[in-house]
Scaffold this motif. Structure first.
Motif, mmCIF file in Angstrom:
data_model
loop_
_atom_site.group_PDB
_atom_site.id
_atom_site.type_symbol
_atom_site.label_atom_id
_atom_site.label_comp_id
_atom_site.label_asym_id
_atom_site.label_seq_id
_atom_site.Cartn_x
_atom_site.Cartn_y
_atom_site.Cartn_z
ATOM 1 N N HIS A 1 0.853 -1.180 0.000
ATOM 2 C CA HIS A 1 0.000 0.000 0.000
ATOM 3 C C HIS A 1 0.892 1.234 0.000
ATOM 4 C CE1 HIS A 1 0.981 -0.371 4.264
ATOM 5 N NE2 HIS A 1 0.672 0.910 4.391
ATOM 6 N N LYS B 1 -16.914 0.342 4.302
ATOM 7 C CA LYS B 1 -15.685 1.124 4.142
ATOM 8 C C LYS B 1 -15.956 2.337 3.262
ATOM 9 C CE LYS B 1 -12.339 -2.666 4.536
ATOM 10 N NZ LYS B 1 -11.265 -3.406 3.820
ATOM 11 N N PHE B 2 -15.073 3.322 3.377
ATOM 12 C CA PHE B 2 -15.205 4.544 2.595
ATOM 13 C C PHE B 2 -14.261 4.524 1.391
ATOM 14 C CE2 PHE B 2 -16.710 5.750 6.784
ATOM 15 C CZ PHE B 2 -17.869 6.434 6.467
ATOM 16 N N THR B 3 -14.632 5.310 0.387
ATOM 17 C CA THR B 3 -13.782 5.500 -0.782
ATOM 18 C C THR B 3 -13.433 6.985 -0.879
ATOM 19 O OG1 THR B 3 -15.632 5.970 -2.286
ATOM 20 C CG2 THR B 3 -15.041 3.650 -1.947
ATOM 21 N N LYS B 4 -12.571 7.330 -1.818
ATOM 22 C CA LYS B 4 -12.194 8.730 -1.995
ATOM 23 C C LYS B 4 -13.405 9.600 -2.333
ATOM 24 C CE LYS B 4 -7.389 8.023 -3.403
ATOM 25 N NZ LYS B 4 -6.372 8.231 -4.480
ATOM 26 N N GLU B 5 -14.380 9.021 -3.031
ATOM 27 C CA GLU B 5 -15.574 9.775 -3.402
ATOM 28 C C GLU B 5 -16.364 10.236 -2.171
ATOM 29 O OE1 GLU B 5 -14.543 7.015 -4.955
ATOM 30 O OE2 GLU B 5 -13.894 8.122 -6.753
ATOM 31 N N ASP B 6 -16.262 9.476 -1.080
ATOM 32 C CA ASP B 6 -16.985 9.861 0.134
ATOM 33 C C ASP B 6 -16.412 11.126 0.761
ATOM 34 O OD1 ASP B 6 -18.910 7.681 0.356
ATOM 35 O OD2 ASP B 6 -17.167 6.399 0.684
ATOM 36 N N LEU C 1 -14.182 11.178 8.751
ATOM 37 C CA LEU C 1 -13.149 10.716 7.828
ATOM 38 C C LEU C 1 -11.757 11.122 8.295
ATOM 39 C CD1 LEU C 1 -14.839 11.443 4.386
ATOM 40 C CD2 LEU C 1 -14.806 9.304 5.687
ATOM 41 N N VAL D 1 -9.586 9.394 4.838
ATOM 42 C CA VAL D 1 -9.949 9.709 3.455
ATOM 43 C C VAL D 1 -9.878 11.226 3.318
ATOM 44 C CG1 VAL D 1 -11.788 9.680 1.721
ATOM 45 C CG2 VAL D 1 -11.440 7.691 3.209
#
Length: 272
Positions: free
Chosen positions: A64, A235-240, A260, A264
């Motif tokens: 990562h 889980k969250f993504t960058k869009e969130d 966040l 993020v």
């Protein structure tokens, strides 16, 4: 363990009391991150007392970051530093359905499985193999926020309280086992994820030890989770992290940042 007989003399009489020696358990711990590390630390502190033997299953290291380097996680690092036997599935495995514990375990069977923020569904054959049972610490007031990011969702939704739940491991689904113990914790309106997650981790670790210490009592009073109030915490993504000034209030923007935080990036655009 066999009961111990204690005899006391006084005033011309002899009285006998039967006392049960404290149970000791062989525990297989499943964990990955800083939240799970707090429980592992307390379990290790109780070796020789509540815990007679402790081994660890940790999530595999995966590349990562910008350098795509695989770094040793906090649970594995602690286990190796304290000479605990570590088991680790290979990183290419998507599930543990066909994975077997390596043959380097020092015991044939374990009394308890304890899972905290492990990341894999522990198969039914593992769950049924423990002599006493398998438990999980989840940092939410289940059945609210089942899933991988319960703390974040509680903050984003501006909840006034959260908590920790100690449940039985369900053999087929995440976060749906019977409730053994639940502790409520207030959420002040200004705290961020980084402010609160270690408090929840430490309280959850204390509750795990309490449940193991008094397992018979908690097991007898365990209740199925309510079918009402079930919510998910994926889980969250960058869009969130993208803020929409046209639809979000100031409170919603602030709570999105609280939840966040640095996990993020919270981003926006002007004149776009």
């Amino acid at each position: 363990m066999a009961p111990a007989m204690l005899r006391f003399r006084g005033l011309g009489t002899t009285r006998s009391f039967v006392t049960l020696a404290r149970r000791q358990y062989r525990v297989l711990f499943f964990g990955s991150n800083d939240i799970s590390l707090e429980t592992l630390k307390l379990l290790h502190d109780r070796k020789g007392d509540l815990i007679s033997h402790l081994e660890v299953v940790c999530s595999p290291e995966r590349p990562h970051g910008r350098g795509l380097r695989a770094e040793t996680g906090p649970v594995k690092r602690f286990a190796l530093d304290h000479q605990l036997t570590v088991h680790q599935p290979p990183p290419e495995l998507k599930s543990l359905k066909n994975w077997e514990l390596p043959a380097n375990s020092a015991v044939e069977t374990f009394d308890f499985g304890v899972a905290v923020s492990f990341g894999y569904l522990i198969p039914a054959r593992f769950v049924s193999s423990f002599n006493m049972g398998a438990i999980n610490m989840h940092p939410s007031l289940l059945p609210k926020y089942r899933g991988a990011a319960p703390i974040n969702h509680a903050l984003i939704n501006n909840d006034q309280e959260t908590g920790v739940s100690i449940i039985e491991l369900h053999p087929n689904r995440f976060d749906e086992g019977r409730l053994l113990k639940q502790t409520r914790i207030p959420l002040p309106p200004s705290v961020t994820f980084n402010d609160i997650y270690m408090d929840l981790a430490k309280k959850g670790a204390q509750d795990v030890i309490d449940v193991l210490t008094h397992y018979d009592r908690y097991n007898e009073s365990a209740q199925p989770q309510s079918q009402h109030g079930v919510t998910r915490a994926p889980k969250f993504t960058k869009e969130d992290g993208i803020l929409d000034w046209h639809t979000m209030t100031a409170t919603e923007v602030f709570c999105r940042w609280r939840g966040l935080f640095d996990m993020v990036p919270v981003t926006t655009s002007f004149l776009g």
